[in-house]
Structure formats: C-alpha cells, structure tokens
Write a protein that holds these residues in place. Structure first.
Motif, short mmCIF file in Angstrom:
data_model
loop_
_atom_site.label_atom_id
_atom_site.label_comp_id
_atom_site.label_asym_id
_atom_site.label_seq_id
_atom_site.Cartn_x
_atom_site.Cartn_y
_atom_site.Cartn_z
N UNK A 21 34.05 8.16 20.90
CA UNK A 21 34.72 6.73 20.28
C UNK A 21 35.36 6.71 19.08
N UNK A 22 34.98 7.69 18.02
CA UNK A 22 35.51 8.08 16.76
C UNK A 22 35.41 9.44 16.53
N UNK A 34 33.72 20.16 19.22
CA UNK A 34 33.52 18.73 19.90
C UNK A 34 32.38 18.03 18.82
N UNK A 35 32.83 17.32 18.31
CA UNK A 35 31.79 16.54 17.35
C UNK A 35 32.09 15.05 16.93
N UNK A 36 31.19 14.21 16.54
CA UNK A 36 31.31 12.64 16.03
C UNK A 36 31.83 12.67 14.80
N UNK A 87 28.02 6.65 25.19
CA UNK A 87 27.52 7.31 24.16
C UNK A 87 28.52 8.43 23.56
N UNK A 88 28.36 9.00 22.58
CA UNK A 88 29.34 10.15 22.22
C UNK A 88 29.02 11.41 22.96
N UNK A 89 27.67 11.57 23.49
CA UNK A 89 27.17 12.87 23.93
C UNK A 89 28.03 13.10 25.46
N UNK A 130 23.68 16.84 18.05
CA UNK A 130 22.71 16.37 17.02
C UNK A 130 22.33 14.92 17.60
N UNK A 131 21.56 14.33 16.84
CA UNK A 131 21.12 13.15 17.11
C UNK A 131 21.95 11.90 16.81
N UNK A 132 23.11 12.01 15.87
CA UNK A 132 24.02 11.03 15.95
C UNK A 132 24.84 10.98 17.38
N UNK A 133 24.65 11.85 18.07
CA UNK A 133 25.49 11.88 19.51
C UNK A 133 24.77 10.99 20.75
N UNK A 134 23.34 10.49 20.16
CA UNK A 134 22.61 10.18 21.26
C UNK A 134 22.81 8.73 21.52
#
Length: 451
Positions: free
Chosen positions: A443-444, A412-414, A317-319, A299-303
């Motif tokens: 990171x979180x 696997x998600x933020x 970055x999360x991704x 999702x965009x929150x991983x960008x």
C-alpha cells in the motif's frame, strides 16, 4: 479535358457531410441509388500497380478501373485504406469520354461548397476527406449508368525490414471484388485495355548491389518475373501479370550493404530541399546469463495485525502484495538466468544455498515458497540479508576464466526501516552500478532494485 475538384483534409467528418462513416468491409468504389438503399460495391475490371522502391521509401501508383452496373446514375464513394505512415500526394479520376478530374487542396468549408455547386450543376466532381488517418475517401458525384471510371491514386510510404531485407507489401484490398472468371463489359477507352486483370510492376533501386529479390507470397506464380541489368546491379524490376490477389503480395529485397548508413536529398520543383537519413544497424544480442536475487520483507510490520485498518477497508495486507509481486517476478525471468529468494525479519533465510538455474524444478520450489511465506520473522533487520546477497555473487566459466555474473537485487519491503543511511552506504560501496526504482509491492511500498 481537365477539371480540378475540391479536396480537403480533416481529422474527422461532420454529420452534415456528403460521406457517411467508412464501412471497413467495403473498400473500393461504393454506390447506392438513394440514401435509403444499401451501399453496393461496383465491380472492378482491372488493377494496375506501379511502385518505385528507393531504399526504405516506396512511391506507389495504383490505378483501378470500375464499372457502374447499377440501373441509374449514382453518387459513389471511393474508400482506400492506407498505412498510417503513408501520405497521398496525387488523386485523379478518368471517365471513358476522356474527362479527367485531378485533386487539389481546398479549405474544408470552401471544398464542400464547391462540390455541392458542381453537383447541382450536373457536373462531375469529387470530394475527399480524411475520415481516419488510415483511410483515404473520395465522394464521386454523378456517375452515369454503364459508365466506367478509372481511379488513380499515388502515395509514399516508409517500408519496414524483415531480417536483413527491405519488405514491400501490397495488400489484397486493392483488388477486392475483381473476378477474372467473369467477362468484363466492353471498354470504351482503348488506352484502358491494359487494365484487364491485376498487373503489378515493382522497381527496386538500392544503394548497393542487390543480393536477393524474392516473394514468399507470389514467387511460385508463372507470371513472376525478375528483370535485372548486369550493368546496373543496384536496380531490379519485379512484375506480375494477371495475378490473383487472394493474398497480400510480399516482396523482400536484400542488398549487399544493407546496414550502411546513408542520406538522401531531394530537390523540389521550386528549389526546396528535403532530406532523409536511413540507419539500419546490424545488432547481435547474446543471451547472457544473469543473476536475480529477491530480498523479501517478512517482518511483523508486513502482517495482518499491523494492517487491521486496511483490512476493515477491504485492502490486502503488505505481505499479500509482496507475495503477488514475487510470483510475478519469478514468472518473468529470462530462461538463462539464475535466481534466489531471501526472506528476512529479525534474521534472514535464503531459499537456496546459492543461486540456482531457472528451471521448472527451481521455479516450482520458489513458487511454493512465495505462496507459503508469512509475516512471521520478527523485526526489520535488512542490513544482514543485503550483505549476504552482495557477498555471495554467482560466477560463470571454469577455472581461471571464471567471471562474476551480472546481477540484480530486488528488495520488496514496506519501508519500515530505521537504518536507511547504513543501507545506502553499503550499496554505494559494494555496487559499481546503482539503480533505485520504486515498485508497487504494498500500500505504501518502498521496493527497490539494485545492480
């Protein structure tokens, strides 16, 4: 004659002690003429080993005969490396005039004081300390020129198994620096004549008849002998005479009821008792095929855009974290497994239509997918891909015998999910076994594992 020498045990040795740190390359009896001179290994004239193996416990007695060939009286140090699980319960030193010094336990400072007083008085004495858990050391004082010294050490140690057999190992260091091609000097004490060469006797006393007694290291030597009494099928003795210790002696003993639980009780001299329980289960593991499904948040929150503050601080970055975690998981799968990767955001897309066998081809496709994936799939709608993974379960077998394969689902998600209650309710209804573990995929992170 018998004199008792002070012996103490400690976790370390102080800088004021009579012994320096152990040089791992120098085992046996080491001497020097003065503190300024290098240490010199004293020649070893013979080794006698007698061991009793009872189940998975061995009681070992080692006698080593040394000769002081240096030109002066010396203060020598004896180093004997042990397995960390071994315990020394006896030490003695025998001189050629018949004098024997036996080891006893003293408090550390009192032991050092007794030893120093004995040395100043010109007496023979030893001081032992535990330099390390795996090295037993004795300082031998006033060893005259041309004197011969017989070191006797006894210890008990637990044994390990190799397959269905008990494994007894005698390391080469007990015969270090023994040179049979050199004629030893005259042995004054006649009872030491048996000490020529390296001689080994191992007595195995098991709880059921012995099936096999072999040595993969010395079984081909001419002196290898196995003595078995038909009337005592549980007991056998192995001997080696004047053998060369250019490699460890390894003996395997297999008994008929090797995996039967058993317990022993020993009564001490003062009536005290101690017991040991042996559990050597026979377990067979089948390589069961399993299914692994990796649901990856794209999702965009991983960008990068969402992670601009972290990018300025040098964080990934999360991704990127998700990509690294996925690649790590993919390379660690069992060879017999099946797997699939499902990327999701506002929608979802599986890599394969159904989970595929773990082969070089499928691994390369999944690796390429992980390397190319980005945070480009919109919102975080996790419920739909989770329903998909729970519904499309791999089966094994043919026809009516087909059964569902054991499966694990990795998410696997933020953690930017607003409908957690629905997600966990779905898992509660669909999974017979539930495990939830957090993984460091971001990171979180809120990375989860479900079965």
């Amino acid at each position: 004659k018998t004199r008792m020498h002070p012996r103490c045990q400690a976790n370390h040795i102080s800088s004021t002690s009579t012994m320096s740190s152990v040089d791992e390359a120098l085992y046996g009896l080491i001497g020097r003429l003065s503190l300024k001179e290098n240490r010199v290994p004293l020649p070893l004239l013979g080794v006698l080993v007698e061991a009793k193996v009872n189940d998975f416990i061995a009681e070992v007695q080692i006698s080593q005969l040394y000769h002081n060939t240096l030109s002066h009286n010396i203060e020598a140090t004896y180093h004997f490396p042990l397995d960390e699980a071994a315990s020394v319960f006896h030490f003695s030193a025998e001189y050629s005039d018949g004098t024997t010094i036996d080891g006893i336990v003293r408090e550390k400072s009192a032991a050092k004081s007794e030893y120093s007083n004995a040395i100043r008085a010109g007496q023979q004495a030893q001081l032992a300390e535990a330099v390390r858990p795996d090295v037993f050391s004795i300082t031998v004082g006033n060893l005259p020129h041309n004197e011969q010294l017989r070191i006797n050490i006894k210890y008990v140690t637990p044994l390990k198994n190799e397959g269905n057999a008990v494994k007894f190992l005698l390391p080469t260091h007990i015969g270090q620096r023994y040179s049979p091609q050199h004629s030893p000097p005259l042995i004054v004490n006649t009872k030491w004549r048996q000490m020529g060469g390296v001689n080994v006797s191992l007595n195995f006393c098991m709880q059921s008849p012995i099936k096999r007694l072999v040595s993969r290291s010395h079984g081909d030597e001419p002196s290898w002998t196995v003595l078995a009494d038909p009337l005592r099928a549980c007991e056998s003795t192995v001997s080696l005479t004047d053998t060369a210790l250019n490699r460890d002696i390894v003996v395997l003993c297999e008994e008929e009821d090797a995996h039967k639980p058993r317990a022993f009780v020993e009564i001490g001299e003062r009536g005290t008792m101690c017991g040991v329980v042996t559990l050597f289960p026979h377990m067979e593991f089948r390589d069961e095929a399993r299914e692994f499904v990796f649901i990856v948040d794209r999702s965009g929150s991983m960008s990068d855009a969402w992670e601009t503050s972290h990018l300025r601080s040098g964080r990934k970055a999360q991704i990127d974290h998700a990509r690294e975690a996925l690649l790590l998981f993919l390379r660690a799968l069992p060879p017999s497994s099946y797997f699939n990767v499902v990327g999701f955001g506002g929608s979802f897309s599986p890599l394969f239509e159904t989970s595929q066998p773990y082969t070089q081809t499928s691994l390369e496709l999944a690796t390429q997918y992980a390397q190319d994936m980005g945070a480009d799939m919109g919102g975080t709608a996790i419920l739909a891909p989770l329903r998909y993974a729970l519904k499309h379960r791999k089966r094994k077998g043919d026809g009516s015998d087909r059964i569902r394969m054991e499966r694990q689902i990795f998410v696997l998600t933020d953690g930017q999910v607003s409908n957690e209650a629905e997600v966990f309710e779905l898992i509660r209804r669909k999974c017979s076994k539930k495990r939830s573990k957090q993984r460091g995929a971001a990171h979180k992170p809120r990375a989860r594992v479900f079965s």
